[in-house]
Design an enzyme around this catalytic site. Sequence first.
Site, PDB file in Angstrom:
ATOM      1  N   HIS A  34       0.811  -1.226   0.000  1.00  0.00           N
ATOM      2  CA  HIS A  34       0.000   0.000   0.000  1.00  0.00           C
ATOM      3  C   HIS A  34       0.842   1.273   0.000  1.00  0.00           C
ATOM      4  O   HIS A  34       0.286   2.358   0.153  1.00  0.00           O
ATOM      5  CB  HIS A  34      -0.909   0.056   1.226  1.00  0.00           C
ATOM      6  CG  HIS A  34      -1.940  -1.023   1.296  1.00  0.00           C
ATOM      7  ND1 HIS A  34      -3.218  -0.884   0.818  1.00  0.00           N
ATOM      8  CD2 HIS A  34      -1.866  -2.277   1.785  1.00  0.00           C
ATOM      9  CE1 HIS A  34      -3.900  -1.998   1.028  1.00  0.00           C
ATOM     10  NE2 HIS A  34      -3.096  -2.870   1.617  1.00  0.00           N
ATOM     11  N   LYS A  57      -9.112  13.241   4.630  1.00  0.00           N
ATOM     12  CA  LYS A  57      -8.143  12.139   4.625  1.00  0.00           C
ATOM     13  C   LYS A  57      -7.200  12.362   5.798  1.00  0.00           C
ATOM     14  O   LYS A  57      -7.201  13.439   6.396  1.00  0.00           O
ATOM     15  CB  LYS A  57      -7.352  12.120   3.308  1.00  0.00           C
ATOM     16  CG  LYS A  57      -6.783  13.504   2.924  1.00  0.00           C
ATOM     17  CD  LYS A  57      -6.152  13.510   1.546  1.00  0.00           C
ATOM     18  CE  LYS A  57      -7.131  13.640   0.390  1.00  0.00           C
ATOM     19  NZ  LYS A  57      -7.259  12.428  -0.415  1.00  0.00           N
ATOM     20  N   ARG A  58      -6.368  11.360   6.135  1.00  0.00           N
ATOM     21  CA  ARG A  58      -5.363  11.579   7.167  1.00  0.00           C
ATOM     22  C   ARG A  58      -4.490  12.764   6.813  1.00  0.00           C
ATOM     23  O   ARG A  58      -4.263  13.062   5.646  1.00  0.00           O
ATOM     24  CB  ARG A  58      -4.514  10.310   7.343  1.00  0.00           C
ATOM     25  CG  ARG A  58      -5.204   9.231   8.136  1.00  0.00           C
ATOM     26  CD  ARG A  58      -5.544   9.692   9.557  1.00  0.00           C
ATOM     27  NE  ARG A  58      -4.358   9.765  10.370  1.00  0.00           N
ATOM     28  CZ  ARG A  58      -3.987   8.852  11.264  1.00  0.00           C
ATOM     29  NH1 ARG A  58      -4.755   7.797  11.483  1.00  0.00           N
ATOM     30  NH2 ARG A  58      -2.883   8.997  11.960  1.00  0.00           N
ATOM     31  N   LYS A  66       0.065  14.377   1.220  1.00  0.00           N
ATOM     32  CA  LYS A  66      -1.312  14.610   0.771  1.00  0.00           C
ATOM     33  C   LYS A  66      -1.581  16.103   0.546  1.00  0.00           C
ATOM     34  O   LYS A  66      -2.574  16.495  -0.046  1.00  0.00           O
ATOM     35  CB  LYS A  66      -2.303  14.039   1.784  1.00  0.00           C
ATOM     36  CG  LYS A  66      -2.234  12.504   1.920  1.00  0.00           C
ATOM     37  CD  LYS A  66      -3.162  11.988   3.007  1.00  0.00           C
ATOM     38  CE  LYS A  66      -3.026  10.503   3.300  1.00  0.00           C
ATOM     39  NZ  LYS A  66      -3.644   9.632   2.283  1.00  0.00           N
ATOM     40  N   THR A 105      -8.955   6.172  -1.841  1.00  0.00           N
ATOM     41  CA  THR A 105     -10.268   5.554  -2.037  1.00  0.00           C
ATOM     42  C   THR A 105     -11.366   6.592  -1.772  1.00  0.00           C
ATOM     43  O   THR A 105     -12.462   6.474  -2.314  1.00  0.00           O
ATOM     44  CB  THR A 105     -10.458   4.343  -1.100  1.00  0.00           C
ATOM     45  OG1 THR A 105      -9.991   4.697   0.201  1.00  0.00           O
ATOM     46  CG2 THR A 105      -9.686   3.149  -1.599  1.00  0.00           C
ATOM     47  N   LYS A 135     -15.171   7.528  -3.662  1.00  0.00           N
ATOM     48  CA  LYS A 135     -16.440   7.780  -2.973  1.00  0.00           C
ATOM     49  C   LYS A 135     -17.003   9.138  -3.367  1.00  0.00           C
ATOM     50  O   LYS A 135     -18.208   9.286  -3.622  1.00  0.00           O
ATOM     51  CB  LYS A 135     -16.230   7.737  -1.444  1.00  0.00           C
ATOM     52  CG  LYS A 135     -15.771   6.378  -0.927  1.00  0.00           C
ATOM     53  CD  LYS A 135     -15.192   6.428   0.496  1.00  0.00           C
ATOM     54  CE  LYS A 135     -14.445   5.130   0.804  1.00  0.00           C
ATOM     55  NZ  LYS A 135     -13.616   5.200   2.039  1.00  0.00           N
TER      56      LYS A 135
HETATM   57  C1  26Q Z   1       3.179   0.801  10.642  1.00  0.00           C
HETATM   58  C2  26Q Z   1       4.062   0.546  11.663  1.00  0.00           C
HETATM   59  C3  26Q Z   1       3.775   0.910  12.973  1.00  0.00           C
HETATM   60  C4  26Q Z   1       2.563   1.526  13.227  1.00  0.00           C
HETATM   61  C5  26Q Z   1       1.683   1.779  12.201  1.00  0.00           C
HETATM   62  C6  26Q Z   1       1.988   1.419  10.905  1.00  0.00           C
HETATM   63  C7  26Q Z   1       1.035   1.706   9.814  1.00  0.00           C
HETATM   64  C8  26Q Z   1      -0.334   1.740  10.038  1.00  0.00           C
HETATM   65  C9  26Q Z   1      -1.227   2.043   9.023  1.00  0.00           C
HETATM   66  C10 26Q Z   1       1.464   1.967   8.516  1.00  0.00           C
HETATM   67  C11 26Q Z   1       0.570   2.257   7.507  1.00  0.00           C
HETATM   68  C12 26Q Z   1      -0.787   2.289   7.748  1.00  0.00           C
HETATM   69  C13 26Q Z   1      -1.793   2.624   6.737  1.00  0.00           C
HETATM   70  C14 26Q Z   1      -1.540   2.866   5.474  1.00  0.00           C
HETATM   71  C15 26Q Z   1      -2.596   3.234   4.545  1.00  0.00           C
HETATM   72  O1  26Q Z   1      -3.736   3.488   4.928  1.00  0.00           O
HETATM   73  N1  26Q Z   1      -2.290   3.299   3.249  1.00  0.00           N
HETATM   74  C16 26Q Z   1      -3.284   3.679   2.263  1.00  0.00           C
HETATM   75  O2  26Q Z   1      -3.903   2.493   1.780  1.00  0.00           O
HETATM   76  C17 26Q Z   1      -5.001   2.806   0.951  1.00  0.00           C
HETATM   77  C18 26Q Z   1      -5.676   1.506   0.563  1.00  0.00           C
HETATM   78  O3  26Q Z   1      -4.888   0.816  -0.357  1.00  0.00           O
HETATM   79  C19 26Q Z   1      -4.561   3.595  -0.258  1.00  0.00           C
HETATM   80  O4  26Q Z   1      -5.703   3.981  -0.985  1.00  0.00           O
HETATM   81  C20 26Q Z   1      -3.780   4.835   0.155  1.00  0.00           C
HETATM   82  O5  26Q Z   1      -3.237   5.473  -0.991  1.00  0.00           O
HETATM   83  C21 26Q Z   1      -2.669   4.441   1.111  1.00  0.00           C
HETATM   84  O6  26Q Z   1      -2.019   5.601   1.599  1.00  0.00           O
END
Ligand code: 26Q
Length: 814
Positions: free
Chosen positions: A356, A548-549, A554, A656, A660
Amino acid sequence: MGQVTAKILKDKILQHLRGSLGTYEEKASPKAWWTATAAAVNEYVMAGLTETQKTHSKHDTRAVNYLSLEFLMGRLLSNNLHNLELFDVTKEALAECGQDLTDLLEEEPDMALGNGGLGRLAACFLDSLATLNYPAVGYGIHYEHGLFEQTFRDGRQIERPDSWRDYGNPWEVVRPESNQTVMLYGYVETKYEDGKHKKIWHPGRTIKAIPWDIPIVGYAGSNVNILRLWESRANDFFDWDVFNAGGYVDAQLEQAQAETISKVLYPNDETEAGKELRLIQQYFFTAASIADIMRRYTRAHGKDFSQFTKLIAIQLNDTHPAVAVPELMRVLMDLHDLNWDDAWDVCTNTFAYTNHTLLPEALETWSVGLFEKVLPRHLEIIYEINHRFLTEEVEKKWPGNDEIKAKLSIIQEGHGRRVRMGNLSVIGSHKVNGVAQIHSDLVKSDLFPEYNELWPEKLINVTNGITPRRWLKACNPRLSALIDEHVDKEWPRDLYKLKKLAKLATNAKFQKAYMEIKYQNKVDLAKVIKKLVDVDVDPNAIFDIQIKRLHEYKRQHLNLIHIMALYRRLLANPDYDMAPRVFIFGAKAAPGYALAKDIIYAINKVADKINNDPSIGGKIKVIMLPNYRVSLAEKLIPAADVSEQISTAGKEASGTGNMKLALNGALTLGTLDGANIEIAEEAGEENCFIFGLTVDEVKALNEKGYDPRAVYHNDSEIKEVLDWFDTDFFTPGHPGELSSIKRSILDDGDRYKVLADFRAYSDAQLKVDAKYRDKKAWAKSAIINTATMGKFNSDRSMEDYVERIWNLKKYPRS
Ligand code: 26Q
């Protein structure tokens, strides 16, 4: 399911109100009404669940097991009512009791067991798998606290714990009888037995994993699958040993530590924390899930593992569950006596991995020392996987090439050796997919080019999708009714059917009906805004939304800088001609991400100033909504005119929210990044506002040397706006409070090319303005957006996964 009437439902609701909750109609609180309604609906959910489980065990079905540290489910009552086709009849039943269903839905806390896109994607995929009648189980953690609740104090983000289960959760069923034991720490003993080396892991601790099952209701008579979330508990016998030795306090401590594992979701997205507890969380739920999968398999097939890969597919949602690879090896070899080659065959045919992100700081690695302490046996197995891979595969392909070996190795050498979870995932899987075409192309060309050479069939694309049940039917009832009327009622199963609306895009009567719905949705949102931040906004203005986050890539700050530029234009010329605009933001920042929090603060401060400046005649309003989450997204998306998708090209894997918003008729103002590219292909560039550097242009700029200061000195508007950050104009008496944003751009090299894209963005915004004044042109583009988003149905994503990776069959309820 026989005909469910309002009378039947009303009786059930009242029965739960009295029989389960011990209250009655005149006295019941809204929460009690909600609980009773959920309990009544649950009877139908459970009936569907039982039927589906029976079908699956009768046929010994192949299933996909979706391993994810995050499932961002949001609220379930409205969703379950829609998918059971009980929404209208329940509304009627409650009306007879003097209750409004729409109000009651607001009583439900969001199930926020995820950060953002990755977690919400997992939730949409579960909805689609159940709807398409594919056997599937979601596996994750039953966090006590989901993503933090966000409030603002003097404009700054404050985090408070989310306690989503304080009033209980009617949807989940605990299954203590299906608990698993998970081992941690300790050491590995090697025994020589029957001419073979045997490995025995002597754990330093064991933890109990208790499963909570949440039924996932497919749409309109489809299957009901299960999301199984693990809760950590102290292992009883372990406690008693310590206890009996006089260690009462130590026993309590053990228990507290064990229960810490599933306490809280890590609130970082796209960053690596490297914390021991996070690694333990990853192993805890992975090991429990694999043991659960094994239990089901061995119940039917005993110790004959020849059928394993025929029946079981495991999908790794990013590298977070990548420790599943050495765990399955361990279970097969150490517990079931398979030899290395047979075990490895099983593994590589079972696992597939979804990537991702390309951001270097988001690629997970763990220090070898920490890994060895927590998972000593797994580190041994990883070394062996790595050794065989490097000597058998890499050496054969690139003889004597140590540079490639170093790059492909699971172990990153150097000061403080580290385990690279991405490399482990690619080596241990038969398929690796990116989440939008451009992202998958970059995974092949930039992230894993040598792996792609080694295994040309392994790296593939599956473009993300969203469930149209939640993200159109349930959240936008007005537009759904219009579509029912002009397409047919089957569109939530086949979103390509919306194509039929394209013919009506220039039909004046249809345009009027469509835009009237948008207007009504904006009226509704204006009320929400008034309630949440006490600002009046005009539903006739352009609703321009970025949700979004919060992350630099972003570029919420690009949006902010443009807002400040517009404000300067208005201050300089009160007659500056523009359509009134409401800029709306929703974003949480990771608690440790200082600049992201500074950007939130800046948006709030600029909003304060602009919203209270009578001299600009209300032409701009800036709204930063607190606590952005799934249930708030459901109110924002139907009311959006403009969808801000402005990441630096090459950085957003897919997005995503973009899908939407477009589905609900917002026009995308976006860069050629992630799924924006595919959205523009489907809708036509003439129905979007595409701007800015492309991936190749960003690369070229980096190679040639990018100098943000040159842009700053050559564009007086940019210079004036950036210099504004150093004054106390927006933070009276406190100059410099917003300076970090300027510094990140001018002193730290503007990593995300905010200045390089500013002028193109501002020009695109002028086109948005011009088009909005042409009501017919706008309506046409909005309708075409809705009509052409069929591809972004998560049902289509699931069919792609099934065809390219999982190879499942459908088992409709008999
Ligand atoms: C990793 C290590 C320690 C703590 C947290 C994490 C962690 C947690 C969540 C790393 C990444 C995430 C989330 C990533 C994420 O949401 N990525 C998004 O995924 C979507 C679905 O595929 C994409 O549409 C987005 O582009 C992408 O940013």
